[in-house]
Write a protein that holds these residues in place. Structure first.
Motif, PDB file in Angstrom:
ATOM      1  N   ARG A   1       0.817  -1.217   0.000  1.00 21.81           N
ATOM      2  CA  ARG A   1       0.000   0.000   0.000  1.00 21.81           C
ATOM      3  C   ARG A   1       0.852   1.270   0.000  1.00 21.81           C
ATOM      4  NH1 ARG A   1      -3.557  -2.701  -1.250  1.00 21.81           N
ATOM      5  NH2 ARG A   1      -3.601  -3.955   0.630  1.00 21.81           N
ATOM      6  N   ALA A   2       2.149   1.158  -0.180  1.00 19.15           N
ATOM      7  CA  ALA A   2       3.050   2.302   0.008  1.00 19.15           C
ATOM      8  C   ALA A   2       2.631   3.521  -0.809  1.00 19.15           C
ATOM      9  CB  ALA A   2       4.483   1.904  -0.326  1.00 19.15           C
ATOM     10  N   ASP A   3       2.359   3.320  -2.084  1.00 12.54           N
ATOM     11  CA  ASP A   3       2.011   4.469  -2.936  1.00 12.54           C
ATOM     12  C   ASP A   3       0.709   5.123  -2.483  1.00 12.54           C
ATOM     13  OD1 ASP A   3       4.285   4.013  -4.341  1.00 12.54           O
ATOM     14  OD2 ASP A   3       3.299   3.113  -6.086  1.00 12.54           O
ATOM     15  N   ARG A   4      -0.267   4.298  -2.138  1.00 12.80           N
ATOM     16  CA  ARG A   4      -1.559   4.845  -1.712  1.00 12.80           C
ATOM     17  C   ARG A   4      -1.443   5.554  -0.373  1.00 12.80           C
ATOM     18  NH1 ARG A   4      -6.744   2.247  -4.518  1.00 12.80           N
ATOM     19  NH2 ARG A   4      -7.812   3.626  -3.084  1.00 12.80           N
ATOM     20  N   VAL A   5      -0.631   4.997   0.536  1.00 14.26           N
ATOM     21  CA  VAL A   5      -0.451   5.647   1.838  1.00 14.26           C
ATOM     22  C   VAL A   5       0.221   7.005   1.668  1.00 14.26           C
ATOM     23  CG1 VAL A   5       0.790   5.506   4.035  1.00 14.26           C
ATOM     24  CG2 VAL A   5      -0.450   3.506   3.182  1.00 14.26           C
ATOM     25  N   GLU A   6       1.231   7.059   0.826  1.00 13.53           N
ATOM     26  CA  GLU A   6       1.923   8.339   0.608  1.00 13.53           C
ATOM     27  C   GLU A   6       0.979   9.375  -0.002  1.00 13.53           C
ATOM     28  OE1 GLU A   6       5.367   8.248  -1.999  1.00 13.53           O
ATOM     29  OE2 GLU A   6       6.180   9.998  -0.941  1.00 13.53           O
ATOM     30  N   ALA A   7       0.242   8.973  -1.023  1.00 13.35           N
ATOM     31  CA  ALA A   7      -0.699   9.903  -1.656  1.00 13.35           C
ATOM     32  C   ALA A   7      -1.770  10.349  -0.665  1.00 13.35           C
ATOM     33  CB  ALA A   7      -1.356   9.234  -2.870  1.00 13.35           C
ATOM     34  N   TRP A   8      -2.187   9.425   0.189  1.00 10.25           N
ATOM     35  CA  TRP A   8      -3.240   9.752   1.162  1.00 10.25           C
ATOM     36  C   TRP A   8      -2.729  10.752   2.201  1.00 10.25           C
ATOM     37  CZ3 TRP A   8      -4.329   9.269   6.405  1.00 10.25           C
ATOM     38  CH2 TRP A   8      -5.677   9.423   6.757  1.00 10.25           C
ATOM     39  N   LEU A   9      -1.499  10.554   2.671  1.00 12.02           N
ATOM     40  CA  LEU A   9      -0.910  11.495   3.635  1.00 12.02           C
ATOM     41  C   LEU A   9      -0.838  12.888   3.039  1.00 12.02           C
ATOM     42  CD1 LEU A   9       2.016   9.388   5.160  1.00 12.02           C
ATOM     43  CD2 LEU A   9      -0.053  10.135   6.352  1.00 12.02           C
ATOM     44  N   GLN A  10      -0.417  12.947   1.769  1.00 15.46           N
ATOM     45  CA  GLN A  10      -0.273  14.254   1.123  1.00 15.46           C
ATOM     46  C   GLN A  10      -1.633  14.905   0.896  1.00 15.46           C
ATOM     47  OE1 GLN A  10       2.068  13.226  -2.334  1.00 15.46           O
ATOM     48  NE2 GLN A  10       3.932  12.931  -1.136  1.00 15.46           N
ATOM     49  N   ARG A  11      -2.641  14.087   0.587  1.00 16.59           N
ATOM     50  CA  ARG A  11      -3.977  14.611   0.293  1.00 16.59           C
ATOM     51  C   ARG A  11      -4.693  15.081   1.560  1.00 16.59           C
ATOM     52  NH1 ARG A  11      -5.602  10.401  -2.091  1.00 16.59           N
ATOM     53  NH2 ARG A  11      -7.179   9.468  -0.760  1.00 16.59           N
ATOM     54  N   THR A  12      -4.541  14.303   2.638  1.00 16.68           N
ATOM     55  CA  THR A  12      -5.343  14.578   3.837  1.00 16.68           C
ATOM     56  C   THR A  12      -4.639  15.474   4.837  1.00 16.68           C
ATOM     57  OG1 THR A  12      -4.512  12.615   4.939  1.00 16.68           O
ATOM     58  CG2 THR A  12      -6.546  12.380   3.649  1.00 16.68           C
ATOM     59  N   ASP A  13      -3.293  15.501   4.764  1.00 13.47           N
ATOM     60  CA  ASP A  13      -2.566  16.407   5.649  1.00 13.47           C
ATOM     61  C   ASP A  13      -2.779  16.071   7.124  1.00 13.47           C
ATOM     62  OD1 ASP A  13      -0.739  18.513   5.431  1.00 13.47           O
ATOM     63  OD2 ASP A  13      -2.229  19.976   6.096  1.00 13.47           O
ATOM     64  N   VAL A  14      -2.857  14.775   7.460  1.00 16.56           N
ATOM     65  CA  VAL A  14      -3.025  14.414   8.870  1.00 16.56           C
ATOM     66  C   VAL A  14      -1.713  14.618   9.631  1.00 16.56           C
ATOM     67  CG1 VAL A  14      -4.865  12.725   8.419  1.00 16.56           C
ATOM     68  CG2 VAL A  14      -2.470  11.965   8.529  1.00 16.56           C
ATOM     69  N   ASP A  15      -1.824  14.864  10.920  1.00 13.50           N
ATOM     70  CA  ASP A  15      -0.646  15.054  11.764  1.00 13.50           C
ATOM     71  C   ASP A  15      -0.155  13.742  12.362  1.00 13.50           C
ATOM     72  OD1 ASP A  15      -0.433  18.012  11.683  1.00 13.50           O
ATOM     73  OD2 ASP A  15      -2.435  17.881  12.557  1.00 13.50           O
ATOM     74  N   VAL A  16      -1.109  12.866  12.670  1.00 11.16           N
ATOM     75  CA  VAL A  16      -0.769  11.574  13.274  1.00 11.16           C
ATOM     76  C   VAL A  16      -1.569  10.475  12.576  1.00 11.16           C
ATOM     77  CG1 VAL A  16      -0.718  10.195  15.386  1.00 11.16           C
ATOM     78  CG2 VAL A  16      -0.393  12.682  15.523  1.00 11.16           C
ATOM     79  N   LEU A  17      -0.882   9.403  12.174  1.00  9.09           N
ATOM     80  CA  LEU A  17      -1.577   8.255  11.580  1.00  9.09           C
ATOM     81  C   LEU A  17      -1.209   6.986  12.334  1.00  9.09           C
ATOM     82  CD1 LEU A  17      -3.346   6.910   9.432  1.00  9.09           C
ATOM     83  CD2 LEU A  17      -1.324   6.754   7.959  1.00  9.09           C
ATOM     84  N   ALA A  18      -2.221   6.345  12.918  1.00  3.62           N
ATOM     85  CA  ALA A  18      -2.049   5.027  13.539  1.00  3.62           C
ATOM     86  C   ALA A  18      -2.331   3.975  12.472  1.00  3.62           C
ATOM     87  CB  ALA A  18      -2.998   4.874  14.722  1.00  3.62           C
ATOM     88  N   ILE A  19      -1.382   3.083  12.267  1.00  2.00           N
ATOM     89  CA  ILE A  19      -1.464   2.111  11.178  1.00  2.00           C
ATOM     90  C   ILE A  19      -1.562   0.698  11.756  1.00  2.00           C
ATOM     91  CG2 ILE A  19      -0.251   1.206   9.141  1.00  2.00           C
ATOM     92  CD1 ILE A  19       1.304   3.905   9.121  1.00  2.00           C
ATOM     93  N   GLN A  20      -2.400  -0.136  11.119  1.00  4.87           N
ATOM     94  CA  GLN A  20      -2.487  -1.539  11.519  1.00  4.87           C
ATOM     95  C   GLN A  20      -2.269  -2.445  10.305  1.00  4.87           C
ATOM     96  OE1 GLN A  20      -5.613   0.376  12.146  1.00  4.87           O
ATOM     97  NE2 GLN A  20      -4.384   1.329  13.766  1.00  4.87           N
ATOM     98  N   GLU A  21      -1.864  -3.670  10.604  1.00  8.93           N
ATOM     99  CA  GLU A  21      -1.575  -4.700   9.600  1.00  8.93           C
ATOM    100  C   GLU A  21      -0.519  -4.237   8.599  1.00  8.93           C
ATOM    101  OE1 GLU A  21      -5.535  -6.940   8.502  1.00  8.93           O
ATOM    102  OE2 GLU A  21      -3.815  -8.268   8.524  1.00  8.93           O
ATOM    103  N   THR A  22       0.627  -3.839   9.123  1.00  8.41           N
ATOM    104  CA  THR A  22       1.753  -3.513   8.240  1.00  8.41           C
ATOM    105  C   THR A  22       2.297  -4.778   7.576  1.00  8.41           C
ATOM    106  OG1 THR A  22       3.323  -3.720  10.061  1.00  8.41           O
ATOM    107  CG2 THR A  22       2.411  -1.518   9.629  1.00  8.41           C
ATOM    108  N   LYS A  23       2.087  -5.923   8.210  1.00  3.31           N
ATOM    109  CA  LYS A  23       2.475  -7.227   7.651  1.00  3.31           C
ATOM    110  C   LYS A  23       3.951  -7.297   7.266  1.00  3.31           C
ATOM    111  CE  LYS A  23      -1.908  -9.102   6.002  1.00  3.31           C
ATOM    112  NZ  LYS A  23      -2.677  -9.592   4.842  1.00  3.31           N
ATOM    113  N   THR A  24       4.792  -6.753   8.129  1.00  7.32           N
ATOM    114  CA  THR A  24       6.225  -6.830   7.860  1.00  7.32           C
ATOM    115  C   THR A  24       7.008  -6.683   9.153  1.00  7.32           C
ATOM    116  OG1 THR A  24       8.009  -5.946   6.492  1.00  7.32           O
ATOM    117  CG2 THR A  24       6.532  -4.349   7.480  1.00  7.32           C
ATOM    118  N   LYS A  25       8.271  -7.073   9.109  1.00  5.07           N
ATOM    119  CA  LYS A  25       9.149  -6.811  10.231  1.00  5.07           C
ATOM    120  C   LYS A  25       9.897  -5.508   9.981  1.00  5.07           C
ATOM    121  CE  LYS A  25      10.877 -10.987   9.596  1.00  5.07           C
ATOM    122  NZ  LYS A  25      11.712 -12.214   9.706  1.00  5.07           N
TER     123      LYS A  25
END
Length: 263
Positions: free
Chosen positions: A17-41
């Motif tokens: 989801r990397a591209d979508r997450v980056e675009a979403w951060l830029q679009r929404t301008d949130v200050d804090v994002l809590a993320i779940q199911e990163t599915k990686t170490k």
DNA sequence: ATGCCGTACCGTGTACGA
């Protein structure tokens, strides 16, 4: 205090989801994002994605399962991985909870166990996990009734009948059972407040839609992602929204982000 | 159009999700 925008999102793999997450951060301008199911170490976590967009980030991932993170551009202090006495599954304290203090708010990014089936050991694990989390959350309010705490994430519980598209479909399934709902309600009884529902009332308002069976275009979803705020934090909320636009199109997570505005 | 499941893993299948 100046306005702060906080959000929670089960991304169903941070790398996919990397591209979508980056675009979403830029679009929404949130200050804090809590993320779940990163599915990686940690070794394969895309740290640079957040850093180049101006966010500090803390991640807790043990393997390809679960994984939680907090990204912030208003500070990221006192990171805590797992909550006090977090119950293990098969002797492992899973990567389902991470906390950090961001802009004066104690943020918990939570991925509540699924439960799998009623009667499955995973269900007992889910209930115990929620019970111990509630004890910890309540202790924070006991220690400081004015504490600003946000318990945000994928709760894997639909607390009300209209939080699923058809109760008959969920007969005998997880997420809607009495014990799960009681475990969720205990957080409200402890003083925490669902600060999103008043701004996004149902019926027919959801945060998750299964990938199969055309659930999203058919508007057949579940409301299972929540932001529960302590009383002091709830008093700062000026608005909230579920970003169902983000569920559209190719490459979407099966969960929509949930955003809360603080005064 | 919101569109017929997706993600990760030594993997051509299996586990997991809700």
């Amino acid at each position: 205090m100046e306005p702060v925008k906080i959000a929670t999102w089960n991304v169903n793999s941070i790398r996919a989801r990397a591209d979508r997450v980056e675009a979403w951060l830029q679009r929404t301008d949130v200050d804090v994002l809590a993320i779940q199911e990163t599915k990686t170490k940690d070794e394969s976590f895309p740290w640079e994605l957040f850093e180049k967009n101006g966010y500090e980030v803390a991640h807790f991932g043990l393997d390809q399962w679960n994984g939680v993170a907090i990204a912030s551009r208003v500070g990221l202090e006192d990171v805590e991985r797992t909550f006090v006495k977090q119950p293990p599954f098969k002797e492992v304290a899973e990567a389902r909870a991470i906390a950090a203090t961001c802009g004066g708010v104690r943020i918990w990014s939570l991925y509540v166990p699924n439960g799998r089936e009623l009667g499955d050991p995973h269900m007992q694990y889910k209930l115990e996990w929620l019970d111990v989390l509630r004890e910890h959350a309540a202790s924070l309010l006991d220690a400081d009734p004015g504490a600003q705490v946000a318990l945000m994430g994928d709760w894997n519980v639909a607390p009300e009948d209209h939080d699923v598209w058809d109760m008959a479909f969920f007969e005998g399934k997880t997420h809607v059972s009495g014990p799960e709902r009681a475990a969720f309600r205990a957080f409200l009884d402890a003083g925490f407040v669902d600060v999103v529902r008043p701004f996004a009332p149902g019926p027919g308002v959801y945060t998750y839609w299964d990938y199969t069976q055309l659930r999203f275009p058919k508007k057949q979803g579940m409301r299972i992602d929540f932001v529960l705020a302590s009383p002091a934090l709830a008093g700062r909320v000026t608005g909230a929204a579920i970003d169902r636009e983000e569920r559209k199109g190719k490459g979407a997570s099966d969960h929509a982000p949930v955003i809360v505005d603080l005064d």
